[in-house]
Design an enzyme around this catalytic site. Structure first.
Site, PDB file in Angstrom:
ATOM      1  N   ARG A  57       0.792  -1.222   0.000  1.00  0.00           N
ATOM      2  CA  ARG A  57       0.000   0.000   0.000  1.00  0.00           C
ATOM      3  C   ARG A  57       0.829   1.280   0.000  1.00  0.00           C
ATOM      4  NH1 ARG A  57      -2.685  -3.995   1.648  1.00  0.00           N
ATOM      5  NH2 ARG A  57      -0.702  -4.497   2.583  1.00  0.00           N
ATOM      6  N   THR A  58       1.791   1.365   0.882  1.00  0.00           N
ATOM      7  CA  THR A  58       2.508   2.639   1.010  1.00  0.00           C
ATOM      8  C   THR A  58       3.263   2.942  -0.276  1.00  0.00           C
ATOM      9  OG1 THR A  58       2.748   2.065   3.335  1.00  0.00           O
ATOM     10  CG2 THR A  58       4.038   3.934   2.550  1.00  0.00           C
ATOM     11  N   LYS A  86      26.779  -3.819  -2.157  1.00  0.00           N
ATOM     12  CA  LYS A  86      28.236  -3.724  -2.321  1.00  0.00           C
ATOM     13  C   LYS A  86      28.867  -3.033  -1.119  1.00  0.00           C
ATOM     14  CE  LYS A  86      27.397  -2.818  -7.196  1.00  0.00           C
ATOM     15  NZ  LYS A  86      27.359  -1.694  -8.141  1.00  0.00           N
ATOM     16  N   ARG A 107      11.392   3.690   3.469  1.00  0.00           N
ATOM     17  CA  ARG A 107      10.969   2.696   4.472  1.00  0.00           C
ATOM     18  C   ARG A 107      12.209   1.915   4.865  1.00  0.00           C
ATOM     19  NH1 ARG A 107       5.795  -1.225   4.492  1.00  0.00           N
ATOM     20  NH2 ARG A 107       4.882   0.776   5.071  1.00  0.00           N
ATOM     21  N   HIS A 135       4.908   5.778  11.511  1.00  0.00           N
ATOM     22  CA  HIS A 135       4.410   5.653  10.137  1.00  0.00           C
ATOM     23  C   HIS A 135       3.434   6.824   9.933  1.00  0.00           C
ATOM     24  CE1 HIS A 135       3.331   4.070   6.356  1.00  0.00           C
ATOM     25  NE2 HIS A 135       2.972   2.841   6.677  1.00  0.00           N
TER      26      HIS A 135
HETATM   27  N1   CP Z   1      -0.256  -0.032   5.817  1.00  0.00           N
HETATM   28  C1   CP Z   1       0.953  -0.299   5.263  1.00  0.00           C
HETATM   29  O1   CP Z   1       1.987   0.312   5.604  1.00  0.00           O
HETATM   30  O2   CP Z   1       0.921  -1.269   4.297  1.00  0.00           O
HETATM   31  P1   CP Z   1       2.183  -1.753   3.464  1.00  0.00           P
HETATM   32  O3   CP Z   1       3.153  -2.385   4.436  1.00  0.00           O
HETATM   33  O4   CP Z   1       1.651  -2.703   2.445  1.00  0.00           O
HETATM   34  O5   CP Z   1       2.812  -0.532   2.836  1.00  0.00           O
END
Ligand code: CP
Length: 308
Positions: A57-58, A86, A107, A135
């Site tokens: 999703r993100t 590397k 991320r 998040h």
């Molecule tokens: N809600 C969320 O962060 O989903 P993903 O891990 O799929 O990005």
């Protein structure tokens, strides 16, 4: 209004004014997010993505958001295909991506990683999840979802259920809900309770959340059950995960006759039964879509409006 933040690292950096501004701008993005209107605000702009942990999703909603605004996206979602294998450092990788793009979305498994690179590069940095830390863009879309359904965030009664120890979405969300004066009820096995430092922060904000191991204790009182997955990947001992796995499963029978909605940042494993998917309670798929207009609004303010 000029948005006060250069980077999106933690929801704790936001004021209520900042949050409300993003929620308002997100609403304006809905027709573009649904492909009913064309928008070329990001024409010629590039979003740089570094995903060191899996995401559906993100990552995809950030890509969709940028492309709906006519911008482009570069980056990687498989660190094994980048030169980090590397031995290149995170700092150097971020420097490179910053020189190729107008904003970085990161991320990473390490808490604090986004703040670390935000101090190194000049372009805005967006934290798309840092370990068990924060998040913040998920929280903004969570708040947007609540506002769309209830027309308000203040004075809602929210149960937050599942893995409250390792779930970064609920860490961010509880801070934000405290800002709005929302009533919170934490539901988790004792091994996965909300970390004491977050409880302390909430208390400092004047919020005392109830804590229970049993969802039935508060089921009649809540407007929202916000469910999270047990974060298998964060357990140090797999045996500990197996003991808790499946501890909470929400199904249609449990909610029958209740006046509430169910939210979940997704992915789900088994904590929401699929028999809830086609009921009035389900908001988790709409919630996931809401990531598009919200992330469009964030890109607009960071890349365009903030520079005016
Ligand atoms: N809600 C969320 O962060 O989903 P993903 O891990 O799929 O990005």
């Amino acid at each position: 209004m000029k948005f006060s933040l250069k980077d999106i690292i933690s929801i704790k950096d936001f004021t209520i004014k900042d949050i409300n501004y993003i929620l308002k701008e997100s609403e304006k993005m809905e027709p573009v997010a649904r492909s009913q209107e064309l928008n070329q605000d990001m024409l010629g702009k590039i979003l740089g993505m570094m995903f060191f942990e899996p995401s559906t999703r993100t990552r995809l909603s950030f890509e969709t958001a940028m492309k709906r605004l006519s911008g482009s996206v570069v980056g990687f979602d498989q660190p094994s295909c980048s030169s980090t294998t590397k031995g290149e450092s995170l700092a150097d990788t971020a420097r490179m991506l910053a020189s190729y793009s107008d904003t970085i979305v990161l991320r990473h498994n390490l808490e604090g990683a986004a703040r670390y690179i935000a101090d190194i590069v000049d372009v805005p940095v967006i934290n798309a999840g840092d370990g068990a830390g924060q998040h913040p863009t998920q929280t903004l879309l969570d708040l947007y979802t609540m506002k769309r359904v209830f027309g308000k965030i203040k004075n809602l009664n929210v149960a937050i259920m599942g893995d409250l120890k390792y779930g970064r979405t609920v860490h961010s969300l509880s801070h934000a809900l405290a800002m709005f004066g929302t009533n919170m009820n934490f539901v988790s096995p004792k091994e996965l309770r909300m970390p004491p430092e977050i409880i302390h922060d909430l208390n400092q904000q004047g919020v005392v959340a109830s804590e229970t191991e049993n969802i039935y204790d508060i089921l009649d009182e809540v407007d929202i059950i916000y469910v999270t997955r047990i974060q298998k990947e964060r357990f140090l001992d797999y045996e500990d995960y197996l003991k808790i796995k499946g501890a909470y499963i929400l199904n249609e029978e449990m909610l029958r006759g209740k006046d509430l909605i169910v939210m979940h940042p997704l992915p789900r494993v088994d904590e929401i039964s699929i028999d809830l998917d086609y009921t009035k309670y389900e908001q988790y798929f709409q919630q996931a879509f809401n990531g598009v207009p919200v992330r469009m609004a964030l890109l607009e303010v960071l890349i365009k409006k903030n520079k005016l």
